[in-house]
Design a protein around this motif. Structure first.
Motif, PDB file in Angstrom:
ATOM      1  N   UNK A 208       0.942  -1.060  -0.037  1.00 43.29           N
ATOM      2  CA  UNK A 208      -0.107  -0.070  -0.091  1.00 43.29           C
ATOM      3  C   UNK A 208       1.010   1.122  -0.111  1.00 43.29           C
ATOM      4  N   UNK A 209       0.495   2.302  -0.725  1.00 47.86           N
ATOM      5  CA  UNK A 209       1.115   3.327  -0.899  1.00 47.86           C
ATOM      6  C   UNK A 209       1.148   4.388   0.345  1.00 47.86           C
ATOM      7  N   UNK A 236       3.098  -6.905   5.435  1.00 48.06           N
ATOM      8  CA  UNK A 236       2.327  -5.556   4.959  1.00 48.06           C
ATOM      9  C   UNK A 236       3.440  -4.794   4.736  1.00 48.06           C
ATOM     10  N   UNK A 237       3.489  -4.085   3.753  1.00 51.22           N
ATOM     11  CA  UNK A 237       4.475  -3.121   3.090  1.00 51.22           C
ATOM     12  C   UNK A 237       3.709  -1.746   2.788  1.00 51.22           C
ATOM     13  N   UNK A 238       3.873  -1.065   3.655  1.00 54.08           N
ATOM     14  CA  UNK A 238       3.077   0.335   3.591  1.00 54.08           C
ATOM     15  C   UNK A 238       4.313   1.231   3.070  1.00 54.08           C
ATOM     16  N   UNK A 239       3.787   2.351   2.434  1.00 58.58           N
ATOM     17  CA  UNK A 239       4.648   3.627   1.992  1.00 58.58           C
ATOM     18  C   UNK A 239       5.271   2.918   0.644  1.00 58.58           C
ATOM     19  N   UNK A 240       4.621   2.137  -0.115  1.00 55.76           N
ATOM     20  CA  UNK A 240       5.066   1.400  -1.167  1.00 55.76           C
ATOM     21  C   UNK A 240       4.307   1.572  -2.289  1.00 55.76           C
ATOM     22  N   UNK A 241       4.790   2.056  -3.230  1.00 58.04           N
ATOM     23  CA  UNK A 241       4.006   2.678  -4.454  1.00 58.04           C
ATOM     24  C   UNK A 241       4.541   1.716  -5.574  1.00 58.04           C
ATOM     25  N   UNK A 242       3.532   1.094  -6.243  1.00 53.79           N
ATOM     26  CA  UNK A 242       3.779   0.032  -7.244  1.00 53.79           C
ATOM     27  C   UNK A 242       3.981   1.109  -8.534  1.00 53.79           C
ATOM     28  N   UNK A 243       5.068   0.890  -9.181  1.00 53.06           N
ATOM     29  CA  UNK A 243       5.479   1.389 -10.389  1.00 53.06           C
ATOM     30  C   UNK A 243       5.386   0.633 -11.725  1.00 53.06           C
ATOM     31  N   UNK A 254       9.946   2.601  -2.838  1.00 53.16           N
ATOM     32  CA  UNK A 254       9.543   2.959  -1.348  1.00 53.16           C
ATOM     33  C   UNK A 254      10.720   3.804  -0.777  1.00 53.16           C
ATOM     34  N   UNK A 255      10.941   4.119   0.523  1.00 53.32           N
ATOM     35  CA  UNK A 255      12.099   4.498   1.082  1.00 53.32           C
ATOM     36  C   UNK A 255      13.426   4.216   0.690  1.00 53.32           C
ATOM     37  N   UNK A 256      13.377   2.926   0.306  1.00 51.88           N
ATOM     38  CA  UNK A 256      14.894   2.452   0.058  1.00 51.88           C
ATOM     39  C   UNK A 256      15.078   2.480  -1.514  1.00 51.88           C
ATOM     40  N   UNK A 257      14.368   3.026  -2.391  1.00 48.41           N
ATOM     41  CA  UNK A 257      14.467   3.081  -3.806  1.00 48.41           C
ATOM     42  C   UNK A 257      13.351   2.329  -4.290  1.00 48.41           C
ATOM     43  N   UNK A 258      13.813   1.531  -5.443  1.00 48.39           N
ATOM     44  CA  UNK A 258      12.890   0.663  -6.302  1.00 48.39           C
ATOM     45  C   UNK A 258      13.266  -0.778  -6.256  1.00 48.39           C
ATOM     46  N   UNK A 259      12.289  -1.649  -5.835  1.00 50.95           N
ATOM     47  CA  UNK A 259      12.453  -2.862  -5.597  1.00 50.95           C
ATOM     48  C   UNK A 259      11.452  -3.747  -6.416  1.00 50.95           C
TER      49      UNK A 259
END
Ligand SMILES: Cc1cc2nc3c(=O)[nH]c(=O)nc-3n(C[C@H](O)[C@H](O)[C@H](O)COP(=O)(O)OP(=O)(O)OC[C@H]3O[C@@H](n4cnc5c(N)ncnc54)[C@H](O)[C@@H]3O)c2cc1C
Length: 449
Positions: A208-209, A236-243, A254-259
């Motif tokens: 979820x973003x 649950x991975x929040x602050x994770x926007x699907x790109x 996410x905060x770490x970059x792109x995964x």
């Protein structure tokens, strides 16, 4: 010669959509001296809140979908047409149907609901199906069950299989329900059914973003939902926007970059947009395509057109009433009340949404409920789960459905099994073979459970 009196002209009410709003309106209009036509492109009304249980093999489609014709069969003033509305000529009080028919109306009730939104990335739909119809639910069921079967076969033949990762995108009620139920099915219900793989080692990842899951709920319930998901092994991975989404993978920022995460099955529960019919009306719409309506549920300047349910943008207390079942039912009832007032030559009543609360289930014996009527309470765990069961059984449209759903739930609860595990249709999963080929090429033994 006797004097003949012409029969009074009965007004013709056309309802488009046999969902919660349309059915409620039709039932309420059944007692008025009007002719009612209900048009839906499907022959059945779907109880959408339980669709995820069809996707997870608890219930059969017929348990939660009822023929519209059957629901309204005792209403003599009502006819049902299975057809798709493709155009609206509001200036001439007529609608156009896919079959080529042009139908006139005195009153038009538009209640065609909402559909998935992939935020302009429509190619993702094939790779990450959403959940809106019975067809969507059986497709999700096919993919989820097939993933376990393909892993078992691959394990038996080659001693390893690609990761059994289930990625659910969107942490609203539907995403939470899907993720929790996949957690349960892999850890409880399928645990003893395979010989070469251990289903409980599969991963369920909920993306979820935002800051948390169930963001529209009070923070304490949203936190409880997160804990209940974690107990089921859901990551649950929040602050994770699907790109990006491709065959067998999901990419997030996410905060770490792109995964990039490998995925056997990807499910979409992230966005909705209004049915395209709203834009065809020619009235102002909001950015999601919902038609702006006034207190009588009419678009401005269209007194004989009502827009109801998920398709309507109605504001109360400065906020848009949510796109859930309760507002849709209440709007359906209200449109009938307005027509009744018109027939009696009385002033039209204004719509007020009566919020009874929200609830979402997370899995076996776990749910959260923000109850606002008939008492106020914030419930979680078993009390919320029992409340959820009672409410959902109560609102199912027919006695037969209530009995069928209760019987399936009792069976599933006491036998720790799922009765509707049918895989029908295609026996491939997007990206599975690519992952197998890549694993073999790399000489990798991705998972050997
Ligand atoms: C997976 C899921 C879970 C949900 N869970 C909950 C929950 O737990 N609680 C809750 O309160 N709400 C829940 N909702 C939301 C709730 O189901 C909707 O708010 C509600 O169904 C809206 O009712 P409606 O009548 O506006 O539209 P719908 O129920 O969507 O009905 C629209 C109807 O219009 C028909 N239609 C569409 N276009 C056309 C056309 N062009 N011509 C003819 N017919 C057409 C469709 O076939 C459909 O029958 C959930 C929704 C989904 C998808």
């Amino acid at each position: 010669m006797t004097e003949e009196t012409a029969a009074p002209h009965r007004l013709n009410v056309v309802i488009v959509g046999g969902g919660f709003a349309g059915i409620h309106a039709a039932k309420a209009l059944g007692r008025l001296p009007v002719d009612v036509t209900v048009i839906d492109r499907r022959n059945h009304h779907t109880f959408q809140p339980l669709l995820y249980q069809v996707a997870l093999a608890v219930l059969s489609p017929a348990d939660i979908a009822q023929p519209i014709r059957g629901i309204l069969r005792d209403q003599e003033n009502t006819q049902v047409l299975m057809d798709e509305v493709t155009g609206i000529d509001a200036a001439n009080n007529a609608i156009l149907l896919a079959s080529g028919t042009r139908l006139s109306y005195d009153y038009l009730l538009l209640a065609t609901g909402a559909t998935h939104s992939y935020f302009g990335k429509d190619a993702w739909a094939e790779l990450a199906p959403g959940l809106k119809s019975v067809e969507d639910a059986t497709e999700m069921r096919r993919r989820i069950l097939l993933a376990f079967e393909l892993a078992e076969r691959q394990m038996q033949e080659h001693g390893w299989h690609p990761p059994l990762n289930f990625v659910v995108i969107g942490g609203g009620p539907t995403g939470v329900e899907l993720a929790g139920a996949i957690g349960d099915i892999s850890r409880i219900y399928l645990k003893h059914d395979f010989r070469h793989i251990d289903p409980s080692k599969s991963r369920v990842i909920l993306l979820d973003g935002g800051e948390s899951v169930l963001q529209s709920y009070p923070p304490e319930l949203s936190a409880r939902a997160g804990e209940a998901l974690a107990r089921r092994g859901v990551e649950v991975r929040t602050r994770s926007r699907v790109t990006g989404i491709g065959p067998g993978w999901v990419e997030v920022a996410n905060a770490k970059g792109t995964e990039r995460t490998q995925a056997a099955v990807i499910l979409w529960a992230a966005g909705v947009q209004a049915s395209p019919l709203g834009r065809l009306l020619g009235a102002p719409v909001d950015p999601r395509g919902c038609v702006l309506v006034n207190a009588e549920l009419n678009p401005e300047g269209m007194k004989n057109v009502f827009v109801l349910g998920d398709l309507a943008h109605f504001e109360q207390g400065g906020k848009q009433v949510p796109g859930t079942a309760q507002p849709a039912m209440q709007m359906g009832d209200h449109a009938a009340r307005v027509i009744e007032a018109d027939l009696a030559g009385k002033a039209r009543p204004a719509f007020r949404y009566f919020d009874k609360g929200d609830m979402a289930t997370i899995g076996r014996m776990a749910a959260v409920a923000n109850v606002k009527w008939p008492f106020t309470a914030r419930l979680s765990g078993m009390p919320a789960w029992l409340t959820w069961i009672v409410v959902h059984v109560f609102f199912l449209i027919s006695f037969r459905s209530r009995m069928a759903v209760m019987a399936s739930w009792v069976w599933s609860f006491f036998t720790f099994s799922r009765g509707v595990r049918l895989i029908t249709g295609d026996q491939t999963l997007p990206g599975w073979q690519e992952q197998v080929d890549a694993g073999e090429k790399a000489g990798e033994q991705a998972v050997s459970s």
